[in-house]
Write a protein that holds these residues in place. Structure first.
Motif, short mmCIF file in Angstrom:
data_model
loop_
_atom_site.label_atom_id
_atom_site.label_comp_id
_atom_site.label_asym_id
_atom_site.label_seq_id
_atom_site.Cartn_x
_atom_site.Cartn_y
_atom_site.Cartn_z
N TYR A 105 51.03 -52.51 -55.85
CA TYR A 105 50.20 -51.85 -55.25
C TYR A 105 51.19 -51.23 -53.58
CZ TYR A 105 47.10 -52.04 -51.01
OH TYR A 105 46.34 -51.07 -50.31
N TYR A 106 50.98 -49.75 -54.67
CA TYR A 106 51.58 -49.23 -53.20
C TYR A 106 50.62 -48.24 -51.97
CZ TYR A 106 55.63 -48.66 -56.82
OH TYR A 106 55.89 -48.41 -58.22
N ASP A 107 50.88 -48.86 -50.92
CA ASP A 107 49.88 -48.25 -50.33
C ASP A 107 50.80 -47.86 -48.91
OD1 ASP A 107 48.08 -48.71 -48.52
OD2 ASP A 107 48.62 -50.11 -47.31
N GLN A 108 50.59 -46.92 -48.46
CA GLN A 108 50.56 -46.24 -47.04
C GLN A 108 51.72 -44.81 -47.77
OE1 GLN A 108 52.87 -48.13 -43.79
NE2 GLN A 108 50.85 -49.36 -43.12
N CYS A 126 46.05 -42.12 -50.36
CA CYS A 126 46.37 -42.94 -49.62
C CYS A 126 47.64 -44.43 -50.57
CB CYS A 126 45.20 -43.19 -48.63
SG CYS A 126 45.58 -44.51 -47.98
N SER A 127 46.52 -45.04 -51.56
CA SER A 127 47.01 -46.40 -51.91
C SER A 127 46.99 -45.40 -53.77
CB SER A 127 46.11 -47.27 -51.91
OG SER A 127 46.21 -47.79 -50.43
N PRO A 150 42.32 -46.72 -48.46
CA PRO A 150 42.16 -47.78 -48.74
C PRO A 150 41.34 -48.96 -49.93
CG PRO A 150 42.77 -47.33 -46.47
CD PRO A 150 42.59 -46.74 -46.76
#
Length: 280
Positions: A105-108, A126-127, A150
């Motif tokens: 999970y890649y966030d920001q 975004c994600s 998100p």
């Protein structure tokens, strides 16, 4: 950019909404379980993307023949742009998710990180989520989901609920494809074997015909040889008989001549004895 393998905490779970999404996705899988893998993957990934509000989604399925994950279904991106791409175990993020068998999970993500180049529009992601689909400790597929906001609160709960059923469905379809491929290969081998048997039969018939011609030729040669031997024997016998007759005739002539000379000698002796003696 931050990567977490353990999904982030969600808000209070809305069980009814979650069950509705699960039922919808299961219904989609049941509805398309008899179609081709590509058609099934396309319908399912479209339903999944809409349920989790992803802008772009891809599903990569393990191909045993190529030992790699190949894209078989997309949402928000033409599959033609991805059909030539394949990832082995551990290769790039798709392969890493498959190898680790954990959600990546890649966030920001930074604003410059855009949606997949094949997407119809280009927006900042975004994600980014990579979900391995594992069946009996074997990763059979990886789902890639791209978000411009998100993921919704029920996202990870939905993924957790659906992973096993997706894995079982894909495993079943892959097994059917493997069986169909094996049957087709066996059929092709049987056809090739029948073709070879037919070729061998024709070759055997040709050899038998050739052997028959050879046997007939040898028989004709033998017959001619016997005829020639018989003819030569007859000629020799005739010649010997002729020579014998000639020789016998010569012998007879000699005997006759000897008899004549003997008679002449006797006559001469008789004359000599009959003549009176002369006075000296």
């Amino acid at each position: 950019m931050m990567m977490t393998i353990t999904p982030p905490d969600s808000h209070h779970t809305n069980t009814a909404a979650l069950n509705e999404k699960v039922q919808h996705l299961n219904a989609v899988m049941r509805r398309y379980q008899q179609v081709s893998l590509g058609e099934f993957a396309t319908h399912f990934i479209n339903a999944m993307a809409e349920e989790v509000e992803a802008c772009v989604a891809m599903i990569y399925v393990w191909e045993e023949s190529n030992a790699a994950f190949a894209c078989v279904g997309t949402y928000g991106c033409p599959i033609e742009k991805l059909q030539q791409i394949a990832y082995t175990q551990g290769e790039r993020t798709v392969g890493q998710a498959a190898k680790s068998q954990r959600i990546l999970y890649y966030d920001q993500l930074p604003p410059k990180h855009l949606l997949h180049p094949g997407a119809s529009i280009q927006l900042s992601i975004c994600s980014l989520v990579f979900v391995p689909i594992v069946a009996i400790e074997r990763c059979v597929a990886v789902i890639e989901l791209q978000f411009v906001k998100p993921p919704p609160p029920l996202f990870f709960q939905l993924i957790e609920r659906m992973q096993e059923s997706i894995a079982l469905m894909l495993e079943s379809m892959l097994n059917k494809l493997a069986i169909a491929s094996a049957l087709n290969q066996a059929l092709q081998q049987n056809i090739q074997l029948q073709h070879k048997e037919e070729q061998l039969r024709h070759q055997n018939e040709a050899l038998q015909a050739q052997q028959a011609r050879l046997d007939q030729y040898l028989a004709d040669i033998q017959l001619k040889q016997e005829f020639m031997e018989s003819s030569i024997a007859e000629q020799v016998a005739a010649q010997v008989a002729q020579e014998t007759t000639k020789l016998q005739q010569e012998i007879n002539d000699l005997k006759k001549m000897l008899a004549q000379k003997q008679q002449a000698l006797e006559d001469l002796q008789l004359k000599l004895t009959q003549q009176p003696p002369q006075n000296s």
